[in-house]
Design a protein around this motif. Structure first.
Motif, PDB file in Angstrom:
ATOM      1  N   GLU A   1      -6.660   3.997 -15.379  1.00  0.00           N
ATOM      2  CA  GLU A   1      -6.453   3.335 -16.675  1.00  0.00           C
ATOM      3  C   GLU A   1      -5.209   2.455 -16.661  1.00  0.00           C
ATOM      4  N   SER A   2      -4.128   2.927 -16.019  1.00  0.00           N
ATOM      5  CA  SER A   2      -2.908   2.121 -15.976  1.00  0.00           C
ATOM      6  C   SER A   2      -2.951   1.067 -14.872  1.00  0.00           C
ATOM      7  N   PHE A   3      -3.837   1.280 -13.873  1.00  0.00           N
ATOM      8  CA  PHE A   3      -3.927   0.325 -12.771  1.00  0.00           C
ATOM      9  C   PHE A   3      -4.834  -0.849 -13.128  1.00  0.00           C
ATOM     10  N   ALA A   4      -5.790  -0.621 -14.001  1.00  0.00           N
ATOM     11  CA  ALA A   4      -6.730  -1.689 -14.368  1.00  0.00           C
ATOM     12  C   ALA A   4      -6.030  -2.937 -14.905  1.00  0.00           C
ATOM     13  N   PRO A   5      -5.002  -2.819 -15.767  1.00  0.00           N
ATOM     14  CA  PRO A   5      -4.319  -4.031 -16.229  1.00  0.00           C
ATOM     15  C   PRO A   5      -3.609  -4.794 -15.107  1.00  0.00           C
ATOM     16  N   VAL A   6      -3.178  -4.082 -14.065  1.00  0.00           N
ATOM     17  CA  VAL A   6      -2.574  -4.755 -12.911  1.00  0.00           C
ATOM     18  C   VAL A   6      -3.611  -5.668 -12.260  1.00  0.00           C
ATOM     19  N   ILE A   7      -4.824  -5.144 -12.067  1.00  0.00           N
ATOM     20  CA  ILE A   7      -5.916  -5.919 -11.479  1.00  0.00           C
ATOM     21  C   ILE A   7      -6.309  -7.071 -12.398  1.00  0.00           C
ATOM     22  N   GLU A   8      -6.475  -6.761 -13.677  1.00  0.00           N
ATOM     23  CA  GLU A   8      -6.926  -7.768 -14.646  1.00  0.00           C
ATOM     24  C   GLU A   8      -5.948  -8.931 -14.749  1.00  0.00           C
ATOM     25  N   GLY A   9      -4.674  -8.637 -14.646  1.00  0.00           N
ATOM     26  CA  GLY A   9      -3.664  -9.671 -14.818  1.00  0.00           C
ATOM     27  C   GLY A   9      -3.326 -10.443 -13.567  1.00  0.00           C
ATOM     28  N   CYS A  10      -3.933 -10.094 -12.439  1.00  0.00           N
ATOM     29  CA  CYS A  10      -3.625 -10.753 -11.161  1.00  0.00           C
ATOM     30  C   CYS A  10      -4.899 -11.408 -10.641  1.00  0.00           C
ATOM     31  N   PHE A  11      -4.907 -12.737 -10.578  1.00  0.00           N
ATOM     32  CA  PHE A  11      -6.127 -13.433 -10.154  1.00  0.00           C
ATOM     33  C   PHE A  11      -6.304 -13.449  -8.645  1.00  0.00           C
ATOM     34  N   ALA A  12      -5.345 -12.918  -7.879  1.00  0.00           N
ATOM     35  CA  ALA A  12      -5.527 -12.707  -6.440  1.00  0.00           C
ATOM     36  C   ALA A  12      -6.017 -11.276  -6.223  1.00  0.00           C
ATOM     37  N   PRO A  13      -6.833 -11.033  -5.192  1.00  0.00           N
ATOM     38  CA  PRO A  13      -7.277  -9.669  -4.898  1.00  0.00           C
ATOM     39  C   PRO A  13      -6.095  -8.731  -4.688  1.00  0.00           C
ATOM     40  N   VAL A  14      -6.195  -7.527  -5.223  1.00  0.00           N
ATOM     41  CA  VAL A  14      -5.109  -6.551  -5.173  1.00  0.00           C
ATOM     42  C   VAL A  14      -5.487  -5.392  -4.254  1.00  0.00           C
ATOM     43  N   LEU A  15      -4.565  -5.035  -3.359  1.00  0.00           N
ATOM     44  CA  LEU A  15      -4.710  -3.879  -2.481  1.00  0.00           C
ATOM     45  C   LEU A  15      -3.745  -2.798  -2.941  1.00  0.00           C
ATOM     46  N   VAL A  16      -4.177  -1.549  -2.892  1.00  0.00           N
ATOM     47  CA  VAL A  16      -3.310  -0.459  -3.300  1.00  0.00           C
ATOM     48  C   VAL A  16      -2.566   0.090  -2.090  1.00  0.00           C
ATOM     49  N   ALA A  17      -1.251   0.318  -2.248  1.00  0.00           N
ATOM     50  CA  ALA A  17      -0.413   0.856  -1.179  1.00  0.00           C
ATOM     51  C   ALA A  17      -0.572   2.368  -1.092  1.00  0.00           C
ATOM     52  N   GLY A  18      -0.323   2.903   0.100  1.00  0.00           N
ATOM     53  CA  GLY A  18      -0.495   4.339   0.296  1.00  0.00           C
ATOM     54  C   GLY A  18       0.741   5.159   0.007  1.00  0.00           C
ATOM     55  N   GLY A  19       1.931   4.581   0.225  1.00  0.00           N
ATOM     56  CA  GLY A  19       3.165   5.321  -0.011  1.00  0.00           C
ATOM     57  C   GLY A  19       3.490   6.291   1.108  1.00  0.00           C
ATOM     58  N   GLU A  20       4.415   7.204   0.824  1.00  0.00           N
ATOM     59  CA  GLU A  20       4.862   8.173   1.821  1.00  0.00           C
ATOM     60  C   GLU A  20       3.771   9.204   2.112  1.00  0.00           C
ATOM     61  N   LEU A  21       3.886   9.839   3.296  1.00  0.00           N
ATOM     62  CA  LEU A  21       2.921  10.865   3.690  1.00  0.00           C
ATOM     63  C   LEU A  21       2.930  12.002   2.685  1.00  0.00           C
ATOM     64  N   GLY A  22       1.740  12.327   2.161  1.00  0.00           N
ATOM     65  CA  GLY A  22       1.628  13.416   1.192  1.00  0.00           C
ATOM     66  C   GLY A  22       1.144  14.699   1.834  1.00  0.00           C
ATOM     67  N   PRO A  23       1.393  15.848   1.179  1.00  0.00           N
ATOM     68  CA  PRO A  23       1.000  17.142   1.750  1.00  0.00           C
ATOM     69  C   PRO A  23      -0.469  17.468   1.573  1.00  0.00           C
ATOM     70  N   ASP A  24      -1.153  16.760   0.667  1.00  0.00           N
ATOM     71  CA  ASP A  24      -2.537  17.077   0.321  1.00  0.00           C
ATOM     72  C   ASP A  24      -3.461  15.998   0.868  1.00  0.00           C
TER      73      ASP A  24
END
Length: 266
Positions: free
Chosen positions: A184-207
Motif C-alpha cells: 500500500e505504501s509502495f504503490a504511490p512510489v510506483i505511481e509517481g515514477c514514470f520510469a520502471p522501479v526496481l525494489v532493493a533487497g537491503g541487508e541480509l535477513g535472518p528469515d
C-alpha cells in the motif's frame, strides 16, 4: 520497426517472458570493503552467475575479471559512482567512471547512486545529469540507485516517492529504491515514477521467507523487478535464493508470449 541501441540493451536486462528483471548488485565492496560473500570475488562469481540473474551490477575492476562464458545468460551493468565508509560518509558518492569506459567494456547499461537528503545531494544530482547526457550520446540505459536520509518518522514512503520521481525527471531509465514496508505504501512510489522501479533487497535477513514475500508485495504494487545483493551473495546457498527470486519475479501468471518479446516496463 527500427529498434534503438538503448532498447536493444534494455531488452537484454529483462526477461522476454515476464517483462521483469532480477538484478544482482555486487558493487558494495567499494563502500564497505571485502565483505562476506565477496571477499574473493573471482571465486564467488561462478556460483553467483550460475544462478542466472537477469543482470549483474559491478564496478569496472570486477567487470574486467568476469569470464565471458559466465555472462551467456546474464546482462551486465557497470556502476559509475562510489564512496567509501572510511570517510564516515560512504553514502556521498562521486563518479568513478564514464559511459565511454562502459561502452569499451561491452556492458548493457550503467548505474549511478544518488543519496537524497544529505549535503552532497547537489553534487550527486549534477554527476547523474552528466551521466544522463553521456548515455544519450551512446544510446546507453541508466539505472539510478536511489536512497534517502533523514526526515520525520513516517515520512519515508513520501520521501522515497519524491526521490524516485526526481531520478526519473533527470532522465534515468530505471530506478532502484528501498521497500517502504507494504504494498500500500509502495504503490504511490510506483505511481509517481514514470520510469520502471526496481525494489532493493537491503541487508541480509535472518528469515528466508521474508525476501520473496517483500518482492512479491513490491510486484503487486507495480515494481518492474528486484535488485538484490547481500541477501543473495551473503546467503549460504546463493543459487537457491536466486532461483526463488526468479520464480517470484518471473511468475507464469505475468509472462508475455516470447513472440511479443518486449518487456512490460521498457
Amino acid at each position: 520497426m527500427i529498434v534503438s541501441g538503448r532498447e536493444r540493451r534494455l531488452r537484454r536486462l529483462f526477461s522476454p517472458f515476464s517483462g521483469r528483471t532480477v538484478m544482482l548488485p555486487i558493487d558494495q565492496p567499494l563502500t564497505l570493503g571485502p565483505i562476506p560473500g565477496l571477499v574473493d570475488v573471482t571465486k564467488a562469481l561462478p556460483t553467483l552467475l550460475a544462478g542466472e540473474p537477469d543482470a549483474v551490477i559491478a564496478h569496472r575492476g570486477v567487470i574486467q575479471r568476469i569470464p565471458a562464458e559466465l555472462l551467456a545468460r546474464t546482462g551486465l551493468v557497470m556502476h559509475l559512482s562510489g564512496g567509501t565508509g572510511l570517510s564516515g560518509r560512504g553514502y556521498a558518492k562521486t563518479l568513478t567512471g564514464s559511459v565511454g569506459d562502459a561502452v569499451r567494456l561491452g556492458v548493457d547499461a550503467v548505474s549511478v547512486h544518488i543519496t537524497f537528503g544529505v549535503a552532497e545531494e547537489r553534487e550527486m544530482l549534477a554527476d547523474a545529469a552528466r551521466v544522463v547526457a553521456e548515455c544519450a550520446q551512446w544510446d546507453m540505459p541508466l539505472l539510478a540507485m536511489v536512497y534517502v536520509h533523514g526526515g520525520e518518522p513516517g515520512s519515508m514512503p513520501g520521501r522515497i516517492a519524491h526521490a524516485a520521481r526526481a531520478a526519473a525527471e533527470i532522465g534515468a531509465d530505471l530506478v532502484k529504491v528501498p521497500y517502504t514496508g507494504s504494498d500500500e505504501s509502495f504503490a504511490p512510489v510506483i505511481e509517481g515514477c514514470f520510469a520502471p522501479v526496481l525494489v532493493a533487497g537491503g541487508e541480509l535477513g535472518p528469515d528466508d521467507g521474508a525476501l520473496p514475500a517483500m518482492v512479491e508485495a513490491a510486484l503487486r504494487a507495480g515494481a518492474a523487478g528486484a535488485c538484490v545483493g547481500r541477501n543473495v551473495f551473503q546467503h549460504e546457498d546463493p543459487r537457491r535464493v536466486l532461483a526463488t527470486l526468479r520464480a517470484t519475479v518471473h511468475s507464469p501468471s505475468t509472462c508475455l508470449p516470447y513472440s511479443e518479446g518486449v518487456p512490460n516496463h521498457v
